[in-house]
Design a protein around this motif. Sequence first.
Motif, short mmCIF file in Angstrom:
data_model
loop_
_atom_site.label_atom_id
_atom_site.label_comp_id
_atom_site.label_asym_id
_atom_site.label_seq_id
_atom_site.Cartn_x
_atom_site.Cartn_y
_atom_site.Cartn_z
N ASP A 190 0.85 -1.10 -0.13
CA ASP A 190 -0.01 -0.07 -0.10
C ASP A 190 0.81 1.12 -0.19
O ASP A 190 0.37 2.30 -0.73
N TYR A 191 1.89 1.22 0.87
CA TYR A 191 2.91 2.35 0.69
C TYR A 191 3.46 2.80 -0.87
O TYR A 191 3.45 3.84 -1.14
N GLY A 210 0.94 4.12 -2.85
CA GLY A 210 0.46 5.39 -2.63
C GLY A 210 -0.83 5.62 -1.92
O GLY A 210 -1.34 6.53 -1.86
N LYS A 211 -1.41 4.49 -1.27
CA LYS A 211 -2.62 4.56 -0.62
C LYS A 211 -2.43 4.80 0.69
O LYS A 211 -1.25 4.82 1.33
N ASP A 212 -3.38 5.19 1.37
CA ASP A 212 -3.38 5.79 2.85
C ASP A 212 -3.17 4.41 3.43
O ASP A 212 -3.55 3.48 3.59
N ILE A 213 -2.29 4.54 4.65
CA ILE A 213 -2.09 3.41 5.71
C ILE A 213 -2.98 3.68 6.87
O ILE A 213 -2.56 4.70 7.65
N GLU A 214 -4.04 3.17 7.23
CA GLU A 214 -4.75 3.06 8.34
C GLU A 214 -4.77 1.87 9.22
O GLU A 214 -4.81 0.59 8.66
#
Length: 65
Positions: free
Chosen positions: A27-28, A31-35
Amino acid sequence: MPKLLKIMLFWTLAFPTIITILRIITDYLLGKDIELLSYSAVFLGIAAAGLIFGGPLYYLIYKHK
């Protein structure tokens, strides 16, 4: 340490941790948000599956050989 305990610890702690870390890295890189809340659900789901299915199944296969 008994073999069953080692197998169960791997399938309930190590394997879910490896999968969760790989998902965070993926995900990093995308470029996605890391929740962290969503990753905890993934970790707990894989840990439960490892405890119920993965560990006992691997142990039975190991004992059969």
